[in-house]
Design a protein around this motif. Structure first.
Motif, mmCIF file in Angstrom:
data_model
loop_
_atom_site.group_PDB
_atom_site.id
_atom_site.type_symbol
_atom_site.label_atom_id
_atom_site.label_comp_id
_atom_site.label_asym_id
_atom_site.label_seq_id
_atom_site.Cartn_x
_atom_site.Cartn_y
_atom_site.Cartn_z
ATOM 1 N N ASN A 99 6.540 7.373 4.591
ATOM 2 C CA ASN A 99 7.491 6.276 4.761
ATOM 3 C C ASN A 99 7.599 5.803 6.205
ATOM 4 O OD1 ASN A 99 8.353 6.138 2.011
ATOM 5 N ND2 ASN A 99 9.444 8.064 2.361
ATOM 6 N N VAL A 132 1.146 -2.693 -6.542
ATOM 7 C CA VAL A 132 1.917 -3.695 -5.807
ATOM 8 C C VAL A 132 1.536 -5.048 -6.383
ATOM 9 C CG1 VAL A 132 2.171 -2.326 -3.705
ATOM 10 C CG2 VAL A 132 0.175 -3.818 -3.968
ATOM 11 N N LYS A 189 -2.517 1.816 4.643
ATOM 12 C CA LYS A 189 -2.224 1.384 3.278
ATOM 13 C C LYS A 189 -3.085 0.167 2.971
ATOM 14 C CE LYS A 189 2.460 3.234 3.423
ATOM 15 N NZ LYS A 189 3.911 2.966 3.342
ATOM 16 N N TYR A 247 4.544 -4.334 -0.114
ATOM 17 C CA TYR A 247 4.465 -2.882 -0.187
ATOM 18 C C TYR A 247 5.839 -2.224 -0.290
ATOM 19 C CZ TYR A 247 -0.550 -3.016 0.896
ATOM 20 O OH TYR A 247 -1.915 -3.225 0.866
ATOM 21 N N ASP A 248 6.914 -2.989 -0.037
ATOM 22 C CA ASP A 248 8.271 -2.456 -0.181
ATOM 23 C C ASP A 248 8.642 -2.243 -1.647
ATOM 24 O OD1 ASP A 248 8.529 -2.620 2.562
ATOM 25 O OD2 ASP A 248 9.671 -4.506 2.510
ATOM 26 N N HIS A 249 7.883 -2.855 -2.543
ATOM 27 C CA HIS A 249 8.233 -2.844 -3.966
ATOM 28 C C HIS A 249 7.098 -2.259 -4.803
ATOM 29 C CE1 HIS A 249 11.583 -5.319 -2.731
ATOM 30 N NE2 HIS A 249 10.730 -6.115 -2.127
ATOM 31 N N GLU A 284 4.696 5.476 -5.701
ATOM 32 C CA GLU A 284 5.293 6.021 -4.483
ATOM 33 C C GLU A 284 4.224 6.202 -3.410
ATOM 34 O OE1 GLU A 284 8.005 9.841 -3.120
ATOM 35 O OE2 GLU A 284 7.718 9.416 -5.241
ATOM 36 N N TRP A 285 4.538 5.709 -2.213
ATOM 37 C CA TRP A 285 3.644 5.926 -1.067
ATOM 38 C C TRP A 285 3.695 7.392 -0.651
ATOM 39 C CZ3 TRP A 285 0.360 2.238 -0.453
ATOM 40 C CH2 TRP A 285 0.705 0.912 -0.666
ATOM 41 N N ASN A 331 2.766 -2.262 10.086
ATOM 42 C CA ASN A 331 4.091 -2.209 9.452
ATOM 43 C C ASN A 331 4.512 -3.541 8.859
ATOM 44 O OD1 ASN A 331 4.587 0.509 10.174
ATOM 45 N ND2 ASN A 331 5.211 -0.133 12.205
ATOM 46 N N ASN A 332 3.575 -4.328 8.358
ATOM 47 C CA ASN A 332 3.942 -5.680 7.972
ATOM 48 C C ASN A 332 3.301 -6.083 6.650
ATOM 49 O OD1 ASN A 332 4.804 -8.301 7.928
ATOM 50 N ND2 ASN A 332 3.485 -9.004 9.583
ATOM 51 N N GLU A 333 3.882 -5.615 5.559
ATOM 52 C CA GLU A 333 3.451 -6.095 4.244
ATOM 53 C C GLU A 333 4.629 -5.995 3.292
ATOM 54 O OE1 GLU A 333 2.493 -7.978 1.778
ATOM 55 O OE2 GLU A 333 0.672 -7.848 2.977
ATOM 56 N N PRO A 334 5.407 -7.082 3.177
ATOM 57 C CA PRO A 334 6.604 -7.044 2.329
ATOM 58 C C PRO A 334 6.330 -6.614 0.891
ATOM 59 C CG PRO A 334 6.599 -9.016 3.684
ATOM 60 C CD PRO A 334 5.268 -8.357 3.885
#
Length: 173
Positions: free
Chosen positions: A90, A156, A131, A80-82, A86-87, A75-78
């Motif tokens: 979520n 990304v 991901k 990937y927030d942008h 679309e993933w 859960n740690n890839e900033p």
């Protein structure tokens, strides 16, 4: 080389030199393939050291020999927030970065096996999404992701460059 005979484990500080040798071989292979990936001083020994300090570094070994490396983050890839796209999901996910295989075993399916072990590791930790991203010109990695059923989700950006982003939804146990 049968993947069953290999050990997937967290990397230790004592592994840094072996890991860095493998990373350097992968950097050279990307260059020879005509890829721009990893041709800008990243990753470097400090990247590997930070992976290990943060408990993100993992190695694949055959006996005493390390033959592959990757970083695994929960859960740690900033970046990937942008995503431009679309993933598929979520929820919780595992990220795979810095996949590198020793030149001694390159082309023998080790990276594919490494991804399967990472997938098993995710499921064992009740994480059902992986991901990953790669350069547009990293043909070997693109082929591995296609073969393993990863879905292209969009782009990304890392250090100012667009990367292809993929996700695979895993099945529990």
């Amino acid at each position: 080389m049968a993947i069953e005979n290999l050990q997937f484990r967290k990397a230790a500080e004592a592994d840094i030199n072996s890991i860095w040798k493998i990373i350097q071989q992968a950097i050279e292979r990307r260059k020879l393939d005509g890829s721009s990936q990893w041709q800008d001083g990243y990753p470097n020994p400090e990247t590997i050291r930070q992976d290990i300090e943060n408990a993100h570094g993992y190695v694949l070994s055959a006996g005493e020999n390390i033959i592959a490396y990757c970083a695994v983050l929960f859960n740690n890839e900033p970046a990937y927030d942008h995503i431009k796209g679309e993933w598929l999901t979520n929820g919780d996910f595992l990220v795979v970065h810095r996949v590198a295989v020793s030149g001694e075993v390159a082309g023998q399916g080790i990276a594919t096996g490494l991804f399967k072990l990472v997938e098993d590791h995710a499921v064992a930790n009740n994480i059902f999404s992986i991901k990953v991203d790669t350069n547009f010109d990293n043909v070997p990695m693109l082929k591995i992701l296609e073969k393993l059923g990863y879905t292209y989700c969009g782009e990304v950006y890392f250090r100012g460059s667009a990367r292809k982003a993929f996700e695979k939804v895993l099945k529990p146990g």
